[in-house]
Write a protein that holds these residues in place. Sequence first.
Motif, PDB file in Angstrom:
ATOM      1  N   ASN A 188      27.797 -60.001 -50.276  1.00  0.00           N
ATOM      2  CA  ASN A 188      28.120 -61.562 -50.107  1.00  0.00           C
ATOM      3  C   ASN A 188      29.433 -61.948 -49.560  1.00  0.00           C
ATOM      4  N   GLU A 189      29.181 -61.613 -48.333  1.00  0.00           N
ATOM      5  CA  GLU A 189      30.608 -61.452 -47.372  1.00  0.00           C
ATOM      6  C   GLU A 189      31.062 -63.153 -47.465  1.00  0.00           C
ATOM      7  N   ILE A 190      32.468 -63.421 -47.320  1.00  0.00           N
ATOM      8  CA  ILE A 190      32.946 -64.702 -47.574  1.00  0.00           C
ATOM      9  C   ILE A 190      32.818 -65.158 -45.953  1.00  0.00           C
TER      10      ILE A 190
ATOM     11  N   PHE B 129      27.898 -57.972 -36.294  1.00  0.00           N
ATOM     12  CA  PHE B 129      28.963 -56.900 -36.743  1.00  0.00           C
ATOM     13  C   PHE B 129      29.478 -57.071 -38.254  1.00  0.00           C
ATOM     14  N   ARG B 130      29.301 -58.450 -38.859  1.00  0.00           N
ATOM     15  CA  ARG B 130      29.541 -58.590 -40.139  1.00  0.00           C
ATOM     16  C   ARG B 130      28.367 -59.382 -40.602  1.00  0.00           C
ATOM     17  N   THR B 131      27.419 -58.740 -41.457  1.00  0.00           N
ATOM     18  CA  THR B 131      26.336 -59.593 -41.880  1.00  0.00           C
ATOM     19  C   THR B 131      26.100 -59.433 -43.316  1.00  0.00           C
ATOM     20  N   ARG B 132      25.284 -60.295 -44.043  1.00  0.00           N
ATOM     21  CA  ARG B 132      25.162 -60.040 -45.547  1.00  0.00           C
ATOM     22  C   ARG B 132      24.204 -58.851 -46.029  1.00  0.00           C
TER      23      ARG B 132
ATOM     24  N   LYS C 126      38.353 -53.667 -34.389  1.00  0.00           N
ATOM     25  CA  LYS C 126      37.811 -53.980 -35.639  1.00  0.00           C
ATOM     26  C   LYS C 126      36.966 -52.690 -35.976  1.00  0.00           C
ATOM     27  N   GLU C 127      37.145 -52.361 -37.586  1.00  0.00           N
ATOM     28  CA  GLU C 127      36.400 -51.345 -37.870  1.00  0.00           C
ATOM     29  C   GLU C 127      35.044 -51.081 -37.674  1.00  0.00           C
ATOM     30  N   LEU C 128      34.898 -49.782 -37.195  1.00  0.00           N
ATOM     31  CA  LEU C 128      33.484 -49.400 -36.663  1.00  0.00           C
ATOM     32  C   LEU C 128      32.948 -48.540 -37.735  1.00  0.00           C
ATOM     33  N   PHE C 129      33.381 -47.515 -38.070  1.00  0.00           N
ATOM     34  CA  PHE C 129      33.039 -46.487 -39.338  1.00  0.00           C
ATOM     35  C   PHE C 129      34.339 -45.940 -39.890  1.00  0.00           C
TER      36      PHE C 129
ATOM     37  N   PRO D 215      32.087 -39.801 -45.070  1.00  0.00           N
ATOM     38  CA  PRO D 215      31.990 -40.405 -43.966  1.00  0.00           C
ATOM     39  C   PRO D 215      30.905 -41.654 -44.004  1.00  0.00           C
ATOM     40  N   SER D 216      31.212 -42.768 -43.830  1.00  0.00           N
ATOM     41  CA  SER D 216      30.466 -43.843 -43.913  1.00  0.00           C
ATOM     42  C   SER D 216      30.255 -44.907 -42.727  1.00  0.00           C
ATOM     43  N   LEU D 217      29.164 -45.060 -42.108  1.00  0.00           N
ATOM     44  CA  LEU D 217      28.857 -45.675 -40.825  1.00  0.00           C
ATOM     45  C   LEU D 217      27.893 -46.532 -41.143  1.00  0.00           C
TER      46      LEU D 217
HETATM   47  P1  ATP Z   1      35.315 -54.424 -43.350  1.00  0.00           P
HETATM   48  O1  ATP Z   1      36.860 -54.117 -43.836  1.00  0.00           O
HETATM   49  O2  ATP Z   1      34.951 -54.700 -41.919  1.00  0.00           O
HETATM   50  O3  ATP Z   1      34.864 -55.490 -44.437  1.00  0.00           O
HETATM   51  P2  ATP Z   1      34.746 -52.267 -45.130  1.00  0.00           P
HETATM   52  O4  ATP Z   1      35.939 -51.183 -44.821  1.00  0.00           O
HETATM   53  O5  ATP Z   1      34.664 -52.988 -46.319  1.00  0.00           O
HETATM   54  O6  ATP Z   1      34.671 -52.957 -43.823  1.00  0.00           O
HETATM   55  P3  ATP Z   1      33.139 -49.889 -45.900  1.00  0.00           P
HETATM   56  O7  ATP Z   1      33.237 -50.357 -47.301  1.00  0.00           O
HETATM   57  O8  ATP Z   1      33.933 -48.840 -45.606  1.00  0.00           O
HETATM   58  O9  ATP Z   1      33.491 -51.095 -44.966  1.00  0.00           O
HETATM   59  O10 ATP Z   1      31.713 -49.660 -45.249  1.00  0.00           O
HETATM   60  C1  ATP Z   1      31.376 -48.490 -44.386  1.00  0.00           C
HETATM   61  C2  ATP Z   1      30.830 -49.192 -43.200  1.00  0.00           C
HETATM   62  O11 ATP Z   1      29.629 -50.093 -43.429  1.00  0.00           O
HETATM   63  C3  ATP Z   1      31.786 -49.831 -42.385  1.00  0.00           C
HETATM   64  O12 ATP Z   1      32.740 -49.094 -41.679  1.00  0.00           O
HETATM   65  C4  ATP Z   1      30.839 -50.687 -41.270  1.00  0.00           C
HETATM   66  O13 ATP Z   1      30.246 -49.893 -40.401  1.00  0.00           O
HETATM   67  C5  ATP Z   1      29.664 -50.705 -42.253  1.00  0.00           C
HETATM   68  N1  ATP Z   1      29.912 -52.336 -42.907  1.00  0.00           N
HETATM   69  C6  ATP Z   1      30.589 -52.928 -44.091  1.00  0.00           C
HETATM   70  N2  ATP Z   1      30.435 -54.138 -44.246  1.00  0.00           N
HETATM   71  C7  ATP Z   1      29.594 -54.304 -43.347  1.00  0.00           C
HETATM   72  C8  ATP Z   1      29.098 -55.820 -42.995  1.00  0.00           C
HETATM   73  N3  ATP Z   1      29.208 -56.938 -43.725  1.00  0.00           N
HETATM   74  N4  ATP Z   1      27.986 -55.978 -42.053  1.00  0.00           N
HETATM   75  C9  ATP Z   1      27.718 -54.763 -41.189  1.00  0.00           C
HETATM   76  N5  ATP Z   1      28.184 -53.657 -41.576  1.00  0.00           N
HETATM   77  C10 ATP Z   1      29.106 -53.318 -42.484  1.00  0.00           C
END
Ligand code: ATP
Length: 486
Positions: A227-229, A236-239, A311-314, A353-355
């Motif tokens: 439940n992203e704020i 890129f960032r979805t729920r 921004k963070e990819l993986f 590894p988390s992608l």
């Molecule tokens: P961010 O800092 O961008 O919120 P995170 O560090 O919380 O990411 P992780 O918990 O490490 O992310 O999750 C592993 C991977 O899952 C991330 O590298 C990203 O590719 C993906 N991911 C995380 N949150 C989301 C999201 N809300 N929407 C799409 N992909 C996501």
Amino acid sequence: MSEKNQPTMEEIVSLCKRRGFVFPSSEIYGGLANAWDFGPYGSQLKKNIKDSWWRFFVERRDDMVGLDAAIIMNPRTWEASGHLSHFSDLKAECKKCNERIRVDQKLKDEDNAYFNDKVKNINDAIRNGEKTAIGSEDEIDGIRKEMQIKLNEYCACSKCGNKNWTVPEQFNLMFRIDYSLTGSENSIAYLRPETAQAMFVDFLNISNTARKKLPFGVAQIGKSFRNEITPGNFIFRTREFEQMEIEYFFDSKKSDWNIPFDGLRKDMEKWMDAVGIDMKKVHAVDIPDGERAHYSQRTIDFEFEYPFGQKELFGLAYRGDYDLSQHENLSGEELRIIDPETNEKIRPHVIEPSLGVERGLLSVLLSAFENQVLEDGSSRTVLHFKPEIAPVQIAVFPLMKNKEELVEKAKNIFEDLKQNFRCEFDDNGNVGKRYRRQDEIGTPFCVTVDFESLEDGAVTVRDRDTMVQERIKIADLQKYFGEKLK
Ligand code: ATP
């Protein structure tokens, strides 16, 4: 031809909608904010990316096994993993229009560092027994009020322009659901916020049945929910999103953790390159001490240069044995594996590894996209997908749609090629337009059946990237594409 330029998000979003890669979810009802559907080409592209990852990390290795676990797990999972108590972001709301912000994204870097330091000092003091958690609550409240003062000083609401924020509070990112028919209090469950935990919770069942010796990894692809704020920036960032995660277990007494860590890092880089992510735009960022999760001894974020910033990819993290020991403590089960040489029970350490699938797909699209000005002054949009992941690999055209002999021959070729390749038949509009359409969905090759084909048994094969056309015998097409596409 022109230099490949950086696409804008508008160009990508518009191409995705126009060609059916990604469109707004439930659009006929006005859509749902930050929810997206993957259409005919998008769903195929997504599947190809996941298949490529699975082949690379699971099928071609003998030290990996797969898992496909339930999304809704026993809620104690999240108690043990720390998600119930810690998986939260600080949220503040605009007092005038209720716009929500993630506080760490709005504070200046130096202020974030200042507050992180303060919280860390309190946590350290609690850990060392110098303070109690209850006594520290007032101090934490004080820090939040200080944050509010900073926000009111320099953070204008992006919606209404006001600088008047509520005191920041922790907001847990897990979606709660009612998991009973009766709606009783004991029925609260959660949609998983990561796929990883099932690989720890199922460790005994997996290690008993997979017959693997350490080191070995467990891989899983599946949906996660947060439940992203502040979701946004397209996909890129979805729920709701998909993750491809590995927990790679090893004996920390026998192997230095740097060895599997570096090995997986190299594999991730190799796979990103293989799937078509522009490695010039990928940066491996070592996360410093204070910013890593407390159980992680090293974390690398692979960041990508998106049009909206780097921004963070993986991610790649060394998590020690934190998760297995937490689940041991709460479940009372020993999550260990017997070393066949020493008969010793080992609780392995883990590299993860988390992608994110959607972030991967977005980087693939951005890397493949080109608006090209051609020598004759005309222009085309082309997606230079790697053949392995292109939604369509070969498009087959009859030169004209109302010439039966051409259509029949083209249909036969299509039927034959689609046994081994992802093919599309298209007889709509003139051939130039059909080429442009295939360029836009990233099809590496087009095959055109023309009048000469009826005489010489050959067709024109056009290469997407070079636009060079060559004549190939119909009888040789399988072999020709076998070499080019496999
Ligand atoms: P961010 O800092 O961008 O919120 P995170 O560090 O919380 O990411 P992780 O918990 O490490 O992310 O999750 C592993 C991977 O899952 C991330 O590298 C990203 O590719 C993906 N991911 C995380 N949150 C989301 C999201 N809300 N929407 C799409 N992909 C996501």
